[in-house]
Every structure is written in structure tokens, then in C-alpha cells.
Write a protein that holds these residues in place. Structure first.
Motif, PDB file in Angstrom:
ATOM      1  N   ASN A  51      -8.911   2.962  -4.503  1.00 30.06           N
ATOM      2  CA  ASN A  51      -8.500   1.509  -3.934  1.00 30.06           C
ATOM      3  C   ASN A  51      -7.749   1.645  -2.431  1.00 30.06           C
ATOM      4  N   MET A  52      -7.839   0.577  -1.917  1.00 30.14           N
ATOM      5  CA  MET A  52      -6.939   0.308  -0.517  1.00 30.14           C
ATOM      6  C   MET A  52      -7.271   1.427   0.537  1.00 30.14           C
TER       7      MET A  52
ATOM      8  N   ASP B 258      -8.924   0.614   2.781  1.00 34.21           N
ATOM      9  CA  ASP B 258      -8.903   0.049   4.276  1.00 34.21           C
ATOM     10  C   ASP B 258      -7.200   0.118   5.129  1.00 34.21           C
ATOM     11  N   LEU B 259      -6.326   0.728   4.036  1.00 31.80           N
ATOM     12  CA  LEU B 259      -5.018   0.976   4.548  1.00 31.80           C
ATOM     13  C   LEU B 259      -4.837   2.307   5.128  1.00 31.80           C
TER      14      LEU B 259
ATOM     15  N   SER C 232     -12.380  -1.291  -1.462  1.00 32.01           N
ATOM     16  CA  SER C 232     -11.321  -1.922  -1.099  1.00 32.01           C
ATOM     17  C   SER C 232     -11.286  -3.174  -1.992  1.00 32.01           C
ATOM     18  N   ALA C 233     -10.601  -3.327  -3.089  1.00 31.57           N
ATOM     19  CA  ALA C 233     -10.518  -4.430  -3.899  1.00 31.57           C
ATOM     20  C   ALA C 233     -10.261  -5.819  -3.121  1.00 31.57           C
ATOM     21  N   LEU C 234      -9.282  -5.780  -2.538  1.00 28.46           N
ATOM     22  CA  LEU C 234      -8.798  -6.999  -1.794  1.00 28.46           C
ATOM     23  C   LEU C 234      -9.938  -7.266  -0.789  1.00 28.46           C
TER      24      LEU C 234
ATOM     25  N   ASN D 246      -1.894   3.205 -11.954  1.00 32.52           N
ATOM     26  CA  ASN D 246      -0.327   3.000 -11.713  1.00 32.52           C
ATOM     27  C   ASN D 246      -0.266   1.532 -11.437  1.00 32.52           C
ATOM     28  N   PRO D 247       0.836   1.008 -11.612  1.00 31.94           N
ATOM     29  CA  PRO D 247       1.484  -0.531 -11.340  1.00 31.94           C
ATOM     30  C   PRO D 247       0.996  -0.731  -9.985  1.00 31.94           C
ATOM     31  N   ASN D 248       0.681  -1.790  -9.415  1.00 32.87           N
ATOM     32  CA  ASN D 248       0.223  -1.903  -7.925  1.00 32.87           C
ATOM     33  C   ASN D 248      -0.764  -1.450  -7.304  1.00 32.87           C
ATOM     34  N   SER D 249      -1.681  -0.735  -8.065  1.00 36.44           N
ATOM     35  CA  SER D 249      -2.775   0.323  -7.391  1.00 36.44           C
ATOM     36  C   SER D 249      -3.864  -0.772  -7.135  1.00 36.44           C
ATOM     37  N   GLY D 250      -3.945  -2.026  -7.623  1.00 34.95           N
ATOM     38  CA  GLY D 250      -4.688  -3.076  -7.412  1.00 34.95           C
ATOM     39  C   GLY D 250      -5.699  -3.233  -8.566  1.00 34.95           C
ATOM     40  N   LYS D 251      -5.066  -3.061  -9.913  1.00 35.04           N
ATOM     41  CA  LYS D 251      -5.934  -3.114 -11.005  1.00 35.04           C
ATOM     42  C   LYS D 251      -6.378  -4.535 -11.139  1.00 35.04           C
ATOM     43  N   THR D 252      -5.401  -5.457 -11.235  1.00 37.99           N
ATOM     44  CA  THR D 252      -5.698  -6.745 -11.625  1.00 37.99           C
ATOM     45  C   THR D 252      -6.896  -7.366 -10.557  1.00 37.99           C
ATOM     46  N   THR D 253      -6.575  -6.909  -9.100  1.00 38.48           N
ATOM     47  CA  THR D 253      -7.644  -7.553  -8.151  1.00 38.48           C
ATOM     48  C   THR D 253      -8.955  -7.064  -8.739  1.00 38.48           C
TER      49      THR D 253
HETATM   50  P1  GDP Z   1      -2.004  -4.138 -10.078  1.00 39.48           P
HETATM   51  O1  GDP Z   1      -0.273  -4.118 -10.353  1.00 39.48           O
HETATM   52  O2  GDP Z   1      -2.195  -2.657 -10.034  1.00 39.48           O
HETATM   53  O3  GDP Z   1      -2.461  -5.158 -10.956  1.00 39.48           O
HETATM   54  O4  GDP Z   1      -2.162  -4.418  -8.539  1.00 39.48           O
HETATM   55  P2  GDP Z   1      -2.626  -5.838  -7.764  1.00 39.48           P
HETATM   56  O5  GDP Z   1      -3.887  -5.984  -8.226  1.00 39.48           O
HETATM   57  O6  GDP Z   1      -1.591  -7.103  -8.438  1.00 39.48           O
HETATM   58  O7  GDP Z   1      -2.532  -5.528  -6.394  1.00 39.48           O
HETATM   59  C1  GDP Z   1      -1.119  -5.211  -5.945  1.00 39.48           C
HETATM   60  C2  GDP Z   1      -1.317  -5.198  -4.488  1.00 39.48           C
HETATM   61  O8  GDP Z   1      -2.109  -4.856  -3.534  1.00 39.48           O
HETATM   62  C3  GDP Z   1      -1.300  -6.783  -4.135  1.00 39.48           C
HETATM   63  O9  GDP Z   1      -0.557  -7.453  -3.076  1.00 39.48           O
HETATM   64  C4  GDP Z   1      -2.832  -6.989  -3.800  1.00 39.48           C
HETATM   65  O10 GDP Z   1      -3.108  -7.949  -2.737  1.00 39.48           O
HETATM   66  C5  GDP Z   1      -2.853  -5.661  -3.077  1.00 39.48           C
HETATM   67  N1  GDP Z   1      -4.339  -5.076  -2.881  1.00 39.48           N
HETATM   68  C6  GDP Z   1      -4.981  -4.804  -3.947  1.00 39.48           C
HETATM   69  N2  GDP Z   1      -6.242  -4.045  -3.743  1.00 39.48           N
HETATM   70  C7  GDP Z   1      -6.122  -3.928  -2.331  1.00 39.48           C
HETATM   71  C8  GDP Z   1      -6.774  -3.258  -1.112  1.00 39.48           C
HETATM   72  O11 GDP Z   1      -8.034  -2.691  -1.449  1.00 39.48           O
HETATM   73  N3  GDP Z   1      -6.410  -3.313   0.031  1.00 39.48           N
HETATM   74  C9  GDP Z   1      -5.193  -3.886   0.207  1.00 39.48           C
HETATM   75  N4  GDP Z   1      -4.827  -3.872   1.629  1.00 39.48           N
HETATM   76  N5  GDP Z   1      -4.568  -4.406  -0.447  1.00 39.48           N
HETATM   77  C10 GDP Z   1      -4.855  -4.252  -1.871  1.00 39.48           C
END
Ligand code: GDP
Length: 524
Positions: A113-114, A116-117, A142-144, A9-16
Motif C-alpha cells: 500500500n501507499m 503513491d508516496l 494505493s488504498a487512499l 502494521n498500525p497505520n498501514s492503511g488496513k482500515t482504508t
Molecule cells: P490502519 O491503522 O492500518 O487502519 O490505517 P488507516 O487506514 O487508518 O490509514 C492510516 C493513514 O494512512 C490514513 O491517514 C490514511 O488516509 C492514509 N492512507 C491509507 N492508505 C493510503 C495510501 O494508499 N496512500 C496515502 N497517501 N495514504 C494512505
């Protein structure tokens, strides 16, 4: 070269995650024919593996360019592995895409992913169970924070070399049999691994897929018949049947795998309820609360207002003013007597009760709006049930304490006809605002300093109603056990002044109008 696709999904942390897996070595372009960004890059640890970032999507339906690109890529190119990035903090929504990815029959693994939250959300996810139920590996990361990425990579490398196959998830049995029938129509035309995907898409009447595979008329007719039968069986359109089936499965998965600690924690309301709905304390507390209500409205604050209206406003101010006017206009003395003793004093006797009644309605309104009255219905159900009465009868009776008419209307929620009729008969005997006036009048006149008299009369009225109910239940007409009482107790909250105010005004308005009508009737 092996290809690993990242889907989520968008914002799921794919890019990270993509950045973590590829490092800085990335190429960015467009998918052919559309302005959807296409990002890819070699795997940091093995250059012969290409990581393909798919656009962020919520589903594989052909509604957006991103969805079309993704599903075309997954079905036509067929990557060696799909890593589905699932936002663990939003697992219900993210799993919808996971199920659709599973439907494609592509080798899949889930990266949750995420993680940690999750702690902050007071949620836990049973990974082993989720992996078992989805039949694919699930790795929490946790990708971040770069947590558990090694594990993810190890599992991805393993899946790439072993290429394990996973069984398909099963939806509703009736839907599954329809899909199997469609699959039979497709055997020989579609490769076995993609049969399920095409069967589902044809079942959903997906135009793109229909045009793509161009079936002969007989097969098309057969499939159409299968879909028609399913639609009649489910009383729904075929695409809705599929959507519902996925959501049903997701809700079962979440129920089984997600532990919400908030469900176990005692909330403020739970703690208050431990006392307020306690088996032994509930009734004495109710009595105390009602006593306080009467004390405030009939003994103290309400009475101060009433006394002022009776003694000052209608005792001297208004009658003196009217008298002066009447004398000035040279009205006959018998007419003066009629107007002052009849109309003015009569009006005074109606309005004299208004402060008391408004105070009473204010207290009851606050109790209702903060959630206490719902508890009382629950507490009463325990007692009512003992006498074979339904707890649902209590709410109409409670409403009847304001006015019998809405009380009778409130009996509509009682399913059992016998209970409903009996409650209608009984609610009218509840001490309503009209009877309260009499209670207040009698107790105020004969027992001015004894605050317990008015609430006792009130409760005696209630006991008489319950007694009549028990008696009626013994008769042939109303005999039979009541239905179980199920009610959601709202959380306690501060009453909203607007709600309470509206209630007080409505009730006071109907009180004044009723008295006015009676008064006019008497005058006439
Ligand atoms: P994309 O839209 O799927 O490509 O998502 P992004 O990689 O741009 O991540 C969306 C937001 O989630 C960004 O602000 C990231 O820093 C945050 N994010 C990604 N992975 C994690 C994670 O594992 N933990 C937390 N707390 N934030 C994350």
C-alpha cells in the motif's frame, strides 16, 4: 462461507482498504475476552466472502492483547486467505510481520500500500522480484487513491479459488537445521501445515505454545538440547537468533528489491568532491586553502591582533602601568628591570602570538568541522600509498599540526603495528603549534611581506616527514605494504560555531599553558 483476513502494521492503511472491500456494510464488536475491536463485513463483490479485519500489529509475539488475538485467530481459525497490507514507504519494518505471517503457513498475499508516496521518497520497489523472493503474490496499491484495487481483488479471488500453496522462506542454514530437528519431534502431533510455526515458537521458548501442546518429557528434552546447541553456536538466546534471522532476511530482500534513487543522485557533497578530491586539483586546492589559512592568521587578521598586543598592550599600556606602580611602591630599580623586562615583556611575547594562533586554530577548526579535512586524509592516502605508507598515518599527522601529543594518541586507529610505530615516530616532527610559532616568528621577522614563506616552511616540514617515512619503510624494521584505508567521508555542512569555538579555546589554552610552563622554567 470463505474468510479473508486483513493483517498489517498500525497505520498501514488496513482500515482504508477494509472500507473499500466491504463498503458500508460492516459489523463492529470485540474479540472474545478482550477489549480489542473486532471488525468484519461481507466482501462488496461476493457476499459469501467475509472480510475479517485483524488488529494492527507489528509482530506475532504474545506480548500485547492485539498480537495474542491475531495469532490465535490465524492459527486456530485459519482464514482462507490472509491479505497482508504492507506500508511501502516503511517496507523494512512492515516486512517483519510479513515473515511471521509466512511462518504461520497460512495462504497469503501481500498488498503493497501507499505506492503513491514512493515517488516522493525517490524509491522504487521491484514487485516481481519481491513476489518471487517472498514466494507469494504481491500487488501494489494505493488504498487512499483507489489505485490498482481491481487487480488486488482479482488476485484475492484467484487465490481463494485456487488456494495455491507457497514454499516456506529459508533463514540461516544452522537455524534451519535446528528447526527441522524440532519439527521431527513434532510430527504426528501437529498438522504438517503448521509444523514450521510450532517449531519456531518452541525454538523461541514461547510459553503459550509450550503449554498448549504439552509434549512428553523425552521430546521436550530433545528440543531443549537442540535449542541449547543453537544458542551455543550463535552465542545468543534463541528468541534473539530468530529475530536476527528475520531482520537479516529482510535486509537481503530490501537490498534486492528496493531501488533508492537517492543512492544514485549526486548530492551537493558529491559535486564538491568531484573538484576537491580530483586527482589533479586536490593538491593545488589544498595548498591554496593552507595558504589562505596562513594569510589570514599570520599575515593579516591574526597579525593585526598580535601587533596590537605587542605594540600597544605590552608595548606601552601594561609596562607603563606596572612601572608606575613599582615606582610608587619604591621597588628597587634592579627588581623593576626584572619585573618589566623579564616578566611583563616575557608574558607579552607569549600572549603576542595568541591572536595569530587563535586565528589559525579557528581556520583549521572550520576546515575540520565542515568535512574538508577528512577529504584531505582521503587525498593524502592516494599519495601516501604510492610510497607504501598508510593513509591512516595522515590523520595523526594532521592532528599533530595542532599538538603532537593527541597526534600520537590518534595513532591507535592504525591496526598495523609497524605502521603505528612508524607514525608515532614521524608525527612528532610535524609542524605543530609550537613549531608554527617559530615559523611565524622567522617568516614574520625576516620575510615580512612575503606571504608564501610561512606556508612553504609548513609544507616543507610535511615533505620532510613523508620523506623520513619513505626512508623508514625501506628499513627492515618497518618494511611491508600498508593496510587498505577505508573511511566514510561525512557530507559537507556548515561548521557548528560551538564545535569550532570549543576546539579553538582548547588548543589555544594548551598553547598558552605550554608557553607559560616554558617561560616559568626559564624565569626560574
Ligand atoms: P490502519 O491503522 O492500518 O487502519 O490505517 P488507516 O487506514 O487508518 O490509514 C492510516 C493513514 O494512512 C490514513 O491517514 C490514511 O488516509 C492514509 N492512507 C491509507 N492508505 C493510503 C495510501 O494508499 N496512500 C496515502 N497517501 N495514504 C494512505
Amino acid at each position: 462461507m470463505k474468510i479473508v483476513a486483513l493483517a498489517g502494521n498500525p497505520n498501514s492503511g488496513k482500515t482504508t482498504l477494509f472500507n473499500l472491500l466491504t463498503g458500508s456494510n460492516q459489523s463492529v464488536g470485540n474479540w472474545p475476552g478482550v477489549t480489542v475491536e473486532k471488525k468484519q463485513g461481507p466482501y462488496r463483490k461476493a457476499k459469501e466472502v467475509m472480510i475479517q479485519d485483524l488488529p494492527g500489529i507489528y509482530s506475532l509475539s504474545p506480548y500485547t492483547a492485539e498480537e495474542v488475538v491475531s495469532r490465535k485467530y490465524l492459527i486456530e481459525q485459519g482464514p482462507d486467505l490472509v491479505i497482508n497490507i504492507v506500508d511501502a514507504t516503511n517496507i523494512e519494518r512492515n516486512l517483519y510481520l510479513t515473515l511471521q505471517l509466512l511462518e504461520t503457513g497460512q495462504p497469503l498475499m501481500v498488498s503493497l500500500n501507499m505506492i503513491d508516496l514512493l515517488k516522493k521518497q525517490r524509491r522504487k520497489i521491484n514487485l516481481k522480484k519481491l513476489a518471487y523472493l517472498l514466494s507469494v503474490p504481491v500487488i501494489a496499491i494505493s488504498a487512499l487513491k483507489k489505485k490498482n484495487i481491481d487487480n488486488l481483488q482479482r488476485q484475492a479471488e484467484h487465490s481463494l479459488t485456487e488456494r495455491p500453496t507457497y514454499p516456506q522462506l529459508q533463514y540461516d542454514e544452522r537455524l534451519e537445521s535446528a528447526l527441522t530437528m524440532i519439527e521431527k519431534n513434532l510430527t504426528g502431533i501437529i498438522p504438517a501445515t503448521k509444523l514450521r510455526w510450532y517449531a519456531i515458537k518452541l525454538f523461541e521458548r514461547d510459553e503459550q505454545v509450550k503449554q498448549e501442546i504439552k509434549l512428553d518429557a523425552t521430546r521436550q528434552k530433545d528440543i531443549e538440547q537442540t535449542i541449547d546447541t543453537a544458542e551455543k553456536l550463535f552465542q545468543d538466546t534463541s528468541d534473539s537468533i530468530m529475530i536476527n534471522a528475520r531482520y537479516e532476511l529482510i535486509s537481503r530482500l530490501v537490498k534486492m528489491c528496493v531501488i533508492d534513487e537517492n543512492d544514485f543522485a549526486m548530492s551537493f557533497s558529491d559535486r564538491v568532491d568531484m573538484v576537491v578530491t580530483n586527482r589533479w586539483l586536490a593538491l593545488p586546492i589544498f595548498f591554496l586553502v593552507m595558504w589562505a589559512v596562513y594569510y589570514l592568521s599570520i599575515q593579516t587578521i591574526g597579525t593585526m591582533g598580535s601587533d596590537w598586543i605587542n605594540d600597544v598592550l605590552f608595548g606601552s599600556l601594561i609596562p607603563n602601568f606596572v612601572q608606575e606602580c613599582l615606582v610608587k611602591w619604591q621597588v628597587a630599580s634592579w627588581m623593576q628591570g626584572l619585573i618589566i623586562d623579564g616578566i611583563v615583556n616575557g608574558l607579552g611575547s607569549i600572549l603576542g602570538f595568541v591572536p595569530q594562533i587563535m586565528m589559525l586554530f579557528l581556520c583549521l577548526g572550520i576546515l575540520e568541522d565542515c568535512g574538508y579535512m577528512a577529504r584531505i586524509a582521503f587525498v593524502m592516502d592516494r599519495i601516501f600509498h604510492r610510497f607504501n605508507l598508510s593513509g591512516k598515518s595522515f590523520i595523526p599527522m594532521l592532528i599533530s599540526t595542532g599538538c603532537g601529543v593527541p597526534g600520537i594518541m590518534a595513532t591507535r586507529t592504525i591496526e598495523n603495528e609497524k605502521d603505528r610505530k612508524m607514525t608515532i615516530m614521524l608525527t612528532t616532527f610535524m609542524p605543530c603549534s609550537a613549531k608554527l610559532t617559530v615559523i611565524a616568528l622567522v617568516s614574520g621577522t625576516f620575510f615580512p611581506d612575503q606571504s608564501w614563506v610561512a606556508p612553504s616552511a609548513y609544507f616543507l616540514g610535511m615533505v620532510a616527514v613523508v620523506g623520513s617515512g619513505i626512508f623508514l619503510k625501506k628499513t627492515k624494521l618497518f618494511a611491508g605494504p600498508p593496510l587498505p584505508f577505508v573511511m566514510e567521508l561525512p557530507a559537507y555542512h556548515f561548521p557548528k560555531p560551538a564545535n569550532v569555538g570549543r576546539q579553538v579555546l582548547n588548543r589555544a589554552d594548551s598553547f598558552i599553558k605550554k608557553r607559560e610552563q616554558l617561560f616559568l622554567l626559564l624565569v626560574c
